[in-house]
Design a protein around this motif. Structure first.
Motif, PDB file in Angstrom:
ATOM      1  N   GLY A  32       0.793  -1.235   0.000  1.00  0.00           N
ATOM      2  CA  GLY A  32       0.000   0.000   0.000  1.00  0.00           C
ATOM      3  C   GLY A  32       0.823   1.282   0.000  1.00  0.00           C
ATOM      4  O   GLY A  32       0.292   2.349   0.312  1.00  0.00           O
ATOM      5  N   CYS A  33       2.104   1.184  -0.335  1.00  0.00           N
ATOM      6  CA  CYS A  33       2.914   2.416  -0.387  1.00  0.00           C
ATOM      7  C   CYS A  33       2.632   3.142  -1.706  1.00  0.00           C
ATOM      8  O   CYS A  33       2.646   2.524  -2.775  1.00  0.00           O
ATOM      9  N   ASP A  34       2.380   4.442  -1.610  1.00  0.00           N
ATOM     10  CA  ASP A  34       2.110   5.198  -2.841  1.00  0.00           C
ATOM     11  C   ASP A  34       3.050   6.399  -2.970  1.00  0.00           C
ATOM     12  O   ASP A  34       2.812   7.300  -3.761  1.00  0.00           O
ATOM     13  N   HIS A  35       4.079   6.424  -2.144  1.00  0.00           N
ATOM     14  CA  HIS A  35       5.067   7.493  -2.271  1.00  0.00           C
ATOM     15  C   HIS A  35       6.442   6.912  -1.960  1.00  0.00           C
ATOM     16  O   HIS A  35       6.582   6.140  -1.015  1.00  0.00           O
ATOM     17  N   VAL A  36       7.440   7.285  -2.768  1.00  0.00           N
ATOM     18  CA  VAL A  36       8.804   6.784  -2.532  1.00  0.00           C
ATOM     19  C   VAL A  36       9.692   7.948  -2.118  1.00  0.00           C
ATOM     20  O   VAL A  36       9.699   9.004  -2.766  1.00  0.00           O
ATOM     21  N   ILE A  37      10.425   7.739  -1.033  1.00  0.00           N
ATOM     22  CA  ILE A  37      11.442   8.730  -0.633  1.00  0.00           C
ATOM     23  C   ILE A  37      12.801   8.064  -0.848  1.00  0.00           C
ATOM     24  O   ILE A  37      13.051   6.972  -0.327  1.00  0.00           O
TER      25      ILE A  37
END
Ligand code: PLP
Length: 390
Positions: A89-94
């Motif tokens: 469910g990750c929708d942003h990458v740092i």
């Protein structure tokens, strides 16, 4: 007779240990059963593969089921990023702009093909990540209801710059983010305990620590439920299909075991080599810049020489003198994205010296001699010309 090659490119790959090779050899032509076969030949190699998994996991302070064998660091990084984005469910990458291409290009692919949103954490001039900026991004994204994957390498393969994984993992925990670290330059270089470091996923590659090429693993924390990148049979508990690379798995476990046995002695010896070369370089070439700061790998020394007609072809000229080093990374090709990001491509020529326990101070003296001949040859050449015209 040609002088012996001086190999100072151990971040690119290392010489495989003879002990490792000897452990591997019987698994090519004697114990060649498929570990998935139920007969005695298969059972024999299954026991060996699971023994290797047990050895690796206990050295790293984790459980055998946390280790998935892969074809190396590139596949481990791809699997980690792919599976976390798809399954958790990750929708942003740092991430950071200094990652190895196996992370950088994988993240770019998901951004381009699937519209995954990406933030790049700020860096200081040495390439260390700005913890306050990481905190600010995590705060902002979690207030927007986004779940983040943080993928930041443990040590940079070009400068050796390290991060404090514990600090990053504590931040990730606070905001429910998943933390993956490319540990290809640190597993087999530091006696890590992955359960203490607090990473959710970590990538490793055997050829960086005197093991064979084409084998590595991905550590996955037991709380994560991920599915495979490579589909097929139920190998690796259904997490990575493909008949196991038995001999290389055995070799990787042996190489990691040998690393732990030798660490305290080798660490001291290699650190001294790095300090020795750094001080000689500073003395003979006062206008250089050293890119490997205080908090960097003990085995990497990245040095930038001012760019001019003498230094432009430094890498090639060192090679002609039998000295193997890299410009940035071995696999990058072209200008290094890391050095570009650190502002070291326009006016500088960068050389990465990376050491192993096989190197000696005598070799480093020869490197200084070779560099002196290349970088300060004008006067020497003029003297030769005068003499030869008489
Ligand atoms: N990540 C880092 C930091 C590396 O240095 C490397 C190898 O150069 C890789 C990933 C890729 O590993 P492999 O060669 O096992 O695919």
């Amino acid at each position: 007779m040609k002088d012996k090659i001086i190999y100072l490119d151990n971040s690119a790959t290392t010489q495989m240990d003879e002990q490792v090779l000897n452990k591997m050899l019987p698994f090519f032509a004697v114990h060649y059963g498929n570990p998935s076969s139920i007969h005695s030949y298969g059972r024999e190699t299954r026991i060996a593969v699971e023994g290797a998994r047990k050895k690796i996991s206990s050295l790293l302070g984790v459980k055998p089921n946390n280790i998935i064998f892969t074809s190396g660091g590139t596949e481990s990084n791809n699997t980690a990023i792919h599976s976390v984005l798809r399954d958790l469910g990750c929708d942003h990458v740092i991430t950071s702009k200094l990652e190895h291409h196996a992370v950088l290009h994988t993240v770019e692919y998901y951004a381009k093909e699937f519209g995954v949103d990406v933030s790049h954490v700020k860096l200081n001039e040495e390439g260390a990540i700005d913890q306050d900026d990481l905190l600010a991004i995590l705060e902002r994204k979690s207030s927007e209801g986004r779940k983040c994957l943080v993928t930041i390498m443990h040590a940079n393969n070009e400068t050796g710059q390290l991060i404090e994984t514990k600090e990053v993992s504590d931040l990730c925990k606070r905001f429910g983010a998943i933390f993956h670290s490319d540990c290809v330059q640190t597993i087999g270089h530091y006696p890590l305990n992955l359960s203490v470091d607090g990473v959710h996923l970590a990538s490793a590659s055997a050829h960086k620590f005197h093991g064979p090429k084409g084998i590595g693993f991905l550590y996955v924390h037991e709380d994560l439920q991920i599915s495979p990148l490579i589909h097929g049979c139920k190998h690796e508990r259904g997490l990575r299909a493909g008949t196991e690379n038995v001999a290389c798995i055995i070799g990787m476990a042996e190489a990691l075991d040998l690393f732990y046995q030798r660490f305290s002695k080798d660490h001291l010896y290699i650190s001294e080599l790095k300090q020795y070369l750094a001080s000689l370089l500073r003395k003979h070439f006062p206008d250089i810049q050293i890119n490997s700061g205080r908090f960097s790998l003990y085995s990497v020394l990245s040095v930038s020489f001012p760019k001019n007609e003498k230094t432009e072809m430094l890498l090639l000229q060192l090679d002609q003198k039998g000295i193997c080093v890299s410009g940035g990374s071995a696999s990058g090709g072209g200008a290094s994205h890391v050095m570009e990001e650190l502002g070291k491509t326009k006016d500088y020529v960068t050389i990465r010296f990376s050491f192993s326990r096989h190197n000696t101070k005598e070799e480093l003296d020869k490197v200084i001699q070779a560099l002196t001949e290349i970088v300060q040859p004008l006067e020497a050449k003029q003297i030769t010309i005068v003499e030869s015209t008489e």
